[in-house]
Design an enzyme around this catalytic site. Structure first.
Site, short mmCIF file in Angstrom:
data_model
loop_
_atom_site.label_atom_id
_atom_site.label_comp_id
_atom_site.label_asym_id
_atom_site.label_seq_id
_atom_site.Cartn_x
_atom_site.Cartn_y
_atom_site.Cartn_z
N CYS A 32 1.25 -0.53 -9.11
CA CYS A 32 1.68 0.87 -9.21
C CYS A 32 2.67 1.11 -10.35
O CYS A 32 2.27 1.10 -11.51
CB CYS A 32 2.22 1.31 -7.86
SG CYS A 32 2.23 3.09 -7.66
N ARG A 86 0.59 14.33 -5.08
CA ARG A 86 0.66 12.88 -4.89
C ARG A 86 -0.66 12.38 -4.32
O ARG A 86 -1.29 13.06 -3.50
CB ARG A 86 1.81 12.50 -3.95
CG ARG A 86 3.17 12.79 -4.53
CD ARG A 86 4.26 12.03 -3.80
NE ARG A 86 4.27 10.62 -4.13
CZ ARG A 86 4.80 10.10 -5.24
NH1 ARG A 86 5.37 10.89 -6.14
NH2 ARG A 86 4.77 8.81 -5.45
N HIS A 144 -0.68 -0.95 -2.81
CA HIS A 144 0.41 -1.60 -2.07
C HIS A 144 -0.19 -2.11 -0.77
O HIS A 144 -1.38 -2.02 -0.55
CB HIS A 144 1.50 -0.58 -1.72
CG HIS A 144 2.16 0.06 -2.89
ND1 HIS A 144 3.18 -0.54 -3.59
CD2 HIS A 144 1.98 1.26 -3.48
CE1 HIS A 144 3.60 0.28 -4.55
NE2 HIS A 144 2.89 1.37 -4.51
N1 GLN Z 1 6.46 6.53 -9.85
C1 GLN Z 1 5.09 6.28 -9.95
C2 GLN Z 1 4.19 7.38 -9.45
O1 GLN Z 1 4.50 8.10 -8.51
C3 GLN Z 1 4.82 4.98 -9.23
C4 GLN Z 1 4.96 5.02 -7.74
C5 GLN Z 1 4.74 3.71 -7.06
O2 GLN Z 1 5.00 2.64 -7.64
N2 GLN Z 1 4.32 3.76 -5.80
O3 GLN Z 1 3.16 7.54 -10.02
#
Ligand code: GLN
Length: 246
Positions: free
Chosen positions: A96, A130, A196
């Site tokens: 990520c 998101r 993740h």
């Molecule tokens: N900040 C990044 C995003 O939201 C990565 C988030 C993460 O590592 N889960 O895209």
């Protein structure tokens, strides 16, 4: 001669979302179960460890805040030895936020431009929504047809250039950008992904792929002994069922 591997955990104190640290624990344990020695080194802000001396390098995810904290150090302090390691076929797993920073750049949704290391041919822009939830992808990384299960939570949308291939094709979830059904990126022995989970406990074949690349690079042809993965496989199947993919 006994085998041994040096595993570097980059920014364990800053880049560790949703149990990312579990990936390092799995690599270590699956090596130890096979009698392979393991040294783990934690490398964070300011540390000038020579990453080209490492066999496996792991960096987890972090929100934009943590990414902006490490961004300068990642490029200016770690950058050249990390790029050297990647070009020399070290096994690298980046999740990520770490994945995004290996690419060309990350344009956040607030308009900030974070330059990446630029060692893998991807770039990322922050989106307005998101991308969250369970993910299943299909991958032929190890030469067979495999699935990977994990959990994604990112606003960044990543697009692949011609210098990388996707880690897999999205079966359920969003993946790189929610549009082209690609997930992750592979360049040499470097794997970037949004998954993740932790990822490796539920996907032991990927852990073994990383261990195999690292061992073969160091010792030549090596075949890993099989392990009893009944628990891991049942966790994998449970994640597939939850995502409605089995
Ligand atoms: N900040 C990044 C995003 O939201 C990565 C988030 C993460 O590592 N889960 O895209």
């Amino acid at each position: 001669m006994g085998y041994s591997l040096r595993i570097c955990h980059l920014y364990p104190d800053l880049m560790n979302l949703y149990g990312d640290r579990g990936n390092v624990m799995v690599l270590r344990q699956r090596a130890l179960w096979r009698g392979i020695g393991v040294e783990i080194i934690n490398v964070s802000l300011g540390d000038r460890t020579d990453l080209a001396e490492c066999d496996i390098i792991f960096v987890g995810g972090g929100q934009d805040k943590e990414q902006s904290l490490i961004c300068h150090d990642f490029r200016m302090v770690k950058g050249s030895s990390l790029a050297e390691a990647i070009e020399a076929d070290a096994a690298v797993l980046a999740i990520c936020g770490g994945y995004q920073l290996l690419g060309q750049k990350y344009l956040t949704h607030t308009g900030e431009e974070m330059p990446g290391l630029g060692v893998i041919d991807v770039w990322t822009r922050g989106g307005t929504r998101r991308l969250i939830g369970n993910v299943v992808i299909q991958s032929d990384l190890d030469g067979s047809d495999q699935t990977l299960v994990g959990f994604e939570n990112h606003s960044g949308q990543t697009f692949l250039g011609s210098g990388v291939r996707p880690l897999g094709r999205v079966i359920s979830g969003n993946g790189n950008n929610g549009q082209d059904r690609t997930e992750g990126a592979v360049y040499r022995n470097t794997v970037g992904t949004y998954l993740h989970g932790s990822l490796l406990p539920k996907n032991p074949w990927l852990a073994d792929w990383l261990l195999t690349q690292a061992l073969q690079r160091k010792y030549g042809e090596v075949e890993l002994a099989a392990l009893d993965d009944e628990l891991e496989e049942s966790a994998h199947r449970a994640a597939l069922r939850r995502a409605g993919s089995q």
